[in-house]
Design a protein around this motif. Structure first.
Motif, PDB file in Angstrom:
ATOM      1  N   UNK A 337       0.815  -1.209   0.000  1.00 51.95           N
ATOM      2  CA  UNK A 337       0.000   0.000   0.000  1.00 51.95           C
ATOM      3  C   UNK A 337       0.851   1.263   0.000  1.00 51.95           C
ATOM      4  N   UNK A 338       2.102   1.147   0.387  1.00 48.42           N
ATOM      5  CA  UNK A 338       2.970   2.319   0.389  1.00 48.42           C
ATOM      6  C   UNK A 338       3.282   2.836  -0.992  1.00 48.42           C
ATOM      7  N   UNK A 339       3.169   1.980  -2.005  1.00 46.95           N
ATOM      8  CA  UNK A 339       3.451   2.403  -3.377  1.00 46.95           C
ATOM      9  C   UNK A 339       2.211   2.943  -4.076  1.00 46.95           C
ATOM     10  N   UNK A 340       1.074   2.930  -3.384  1.00 44.33           N
ATOM     11  CA  UNK A 340      -0.165   3.427  -3.971  1.00 44.33           C
ATOM     12  C   UNK A 340      -0.323   4.901  -3.604  1.00 44.33           C
ATOM     13  N   UNK A 341      -0.135   5.775  -4.592  1.00 39.64           N
ATOM     14  CA  UNK A 341      -0.200   7.210  -4.342  1.00 39.64           C
ATOM     15  C   UNK A 341      -1.607   7.676  -3.995  1.00 39.64           C
ATOM     16  N   UNK A 342      -2.608   6.843  -4.257  1.00 37.31           N
ATOM     17  CA  UNK A 342      -3.991   7.254  -4.021  1.00 37.31           C
ATOM     18  C   UNK A 342      -4.452   6.995  -2.587  1.00 37.31           C
ATOM     19  N   UNK A 343      -3.637   6.328  -1.789  1.00 40.74           N
ATOM     20  CA  UNK A 343      -3.965   6.096  -0.384  1.00 40.74           C
ATOM     21  C   UNK A 343      -3.077   7.018   0.446  1.00 40.74           C
ATOM     22  N   UNK A 344      -3.692   7.916   1.176  1.00 37.39           N
ATOM     23  CA  UNK A 344      -2.947   8.946   1.901  1.00 37.39           C
ATOM     24  C   UNK A 344      -2.269   8.380   3.141  1.00 37.39           C
ATOM     25  N   UNK A 345      -1.290   9.133   3.636  1.00 39.64           N
ATOM     26  CA  UNK A 345      -0.625   8.767   4.887  1.00 39.64           C
ATOM     27  C   UNK A 345      -1.632   8.711   6.024  1.00 39.64           C
ATOM     28  N   UNK A 346      -2.614   9.635   6.004  1.00 34.42           N
ATOM     29  CA  UNK A 346      -3.619   9.666   7.060  1.00 34.42           C
ATOM     30  C   UNK A 346      -4.467   8.391   7.048  1.00 34.42           C
ATOM     31  N   UNK A 347      -4.857   7.924   5.856  1.00 36.09           N
ATOM     32  CA  UNK A 347      -5.656   6.699   5.771  1.00 36.09           C
ATOM     33  C   UNK A 347      -4.865   5.486   6.261  1.00 36.09           C
ATOM     34  N   UNK A 348      -3.591   5.409   5.872  1.00 31.60           N
ATOM     35  CA  UNK A 348      -2.769   4.280   6.314  1.00 31.60           C
ATOM     36  C   UNK A 348      -2.556   4.314   7.818  1.00 31.60           C
ATOM     37  N   UNK A 349      -2.301   5.511   8.349  1.00 29.36           N
ATOM     38  CA  UNK A 349      -2.143   5.632   9.799  1.00 29.36           C
ATOM     39  C   UNK A 349      -3.425   5.259  10.520  1.00 29.36           C
ATOM     40  N   UNK A 350      -4.558   5.673   9.951  1.00 27.78           N
ATOM     41  CA  UNK A 350      -5.849   5.393  10.580  1.00 27.78           C
ATOM     42  C   UNK A 350      -6.162   3.900  10.576  1.00 27.78           C
ATOM     43  N   UNK A 351      -5.913   3.233   9.448  1.00 24.34           N
ATOM     44  CA  UNK A 351      -6.278   1.822   9.370  1.00 24.34           C
ATOM     45  C   UNK A 351      -5.372   0.980  10.268  1.00 24.34           C
TER      46      UNK A 351
END
Length: 376
Positions: A337-351
């Motif tokens: 998911x880190x290589x997906x520019x469409x998923x924000x840092x905030x979304x990754x941190x939240x999930x």
């Protein structure tokens, strides 16, 4: 109710006699959608059908005429002849004319269907296993569209939910694609992993979504409404859980929706500035249901032998940095998911925060967007 073949024929005959209303739920022809392309396809389809009917009438007419008028009882001595030049010329010219009569309108229809010039707006469509990502380049809006939570729960064995009670089961999403009516829209369709196919029957076409390649198509919807479709390519285990929902609205409603989405985006950024466990859990639940629930299940139980459970998992309860690395870099069937520019840092941190504090994983950890940015 079980009917034998004779009874089914009798019922069909009764339905035919009582009129068109009785056939309301029976579709014997391709649908005509609210778009020009669907009408072009339908018109050529009917034209070709009537050409075939005409050919069938002539061929079967000649055949039955020959059977009746040249039977053995009427002509006991058959005629002996061969190599009729006029007949050979006729049955060569007629098929050529038929082919030309089909080729000209079909070519004209294909050119019109494939002509994406003059589009008033663009939408980029990217297929993922097993969801769609939509991006409005001009408006600066992007989001994932996944199977809705009600359908996702009902499809799971042991859920106790009767799929018949779920509206539009397997044909509903959490975030529909919203578009304005009476606007020529160009779709730029691709994929991030395997081959998918974006298909809404009412539009009259489907396009393959191929990794590393962009297919273009267009639509101009004339009537507001909800139009549903599915991925039409066998794209993997959860292929059947990848629906498409397009919500066509008036231009005024579309502008209001764009303003609302931009406000939400601004609100999300503001929420990230005041990041805490409550904010992360609320945002993380939505992100989890969008990106993770189809594999790890809505309750974190996973799928034995395929996708590991997150409830009580050491991955979700031990070293938080190791979990961040797995989410960013991927592992096994799990994408990076880190290589997906469409998923924000905030979304990754939240999930990540959500998983570490849901399903009984009461770690108390709060991962921030800054933690994700530093780990990338």
């Amino acid at each position: 109710m079980n009917l034998n073949k004779l009874e089914r024929l009798f019922v069909a005959a009764i339905l035919a006699l009582v009129g068109e209303a009785a056939w309301a739920d029976y579709h014997l022809n391709i649908p005509v959608g609210p778009t020009e392309t669907s009408r072009v396809i339908y018109d050529f389809h009917m034209y070709a059908i009537w050409v075939c009917v005409g050919i069938a009438v002539v061929v079967f007419g000649v055949m039955f005429y020959s059977i009746i008028n040249h039977r053995k009882s009427k002509h006991p001595v058959p005629a002996k002849f061969h190599e009729n030049l006029k007949l050979e010329v006729v049955w060569t010219i007629i098929p050529v004319l038929i082919l030309i009569g089909l080729a000209v309108p079909s070519t004209k229809a294909l050119i019109e269907i494939e002509d994406t010039s003059g589009a008033e707006m663009d939408i980029k469509v990217t297929g993922y296993q097993w969801k769609w990502h939509y991006e409005y380049p001009k408006e600066g809006i992007a989001f994932f569209s996944s199977l809705d939570e009600a359908s996702n729960r009902a499809r799971q064995l042991g859920s106790g939910i009767d799929p018949k009670t779920v509206p539009n089961y397997l044909l509903n999403v959490d975030h529909p694609l919203v578009v304005p009516v009476n606007t020529k829209i160009r779709f730029l369709i691709t994929a991030a992993d395997v081959i998918h196919a974006w298909w809404v029957p009412a539009f009259g076409w489907k396009k393959d979504a191929i990794p590393g390649f962009v297919n273009a198509a267009w639509v101009e919807i004339e009537k507001p409404g909800i139009y549903r479709g599915q991925c039409a390519e066998l794209c993997g285990r959860d292929h059947g859980y990848m629906p498409i929902v397009v919500k066509a609205v008036t231009k005024e409603e579309y502008q209001a929706w764009v303003a609302e989405q931009k406000q939400k985006l601004a609100g999300g950024r503001a929420a990230a500035q005041g990041w805490n466990l409550q904010v992360a859990m609320e945002r993380g639940r939505e992100a989890y249901n969008t990106h993770c629930a189809s594999c790890h299940q809505a309750d974190g139980s996973g799928i034995p032998g395929t996708f590991p459970a997150l409830a009580g998992s050491p991955v979700a309860t031990d070293d938080v940095d190791a979990m961040i690395e797995i989410v960013l870099e991927g592992k096994g069937a799990m994408p990076a998911f880190g290589s997906d520019e469409n998923i924000s840092d905030a979304d990754l941190a939240a999930v990540i925060t959500y998983v570490r504090n849901a399903f009984g994983n009461d770690t108390g950890d709060v991962v921030t967007p800054e933690d994700i940015a530093d780990a990338r």
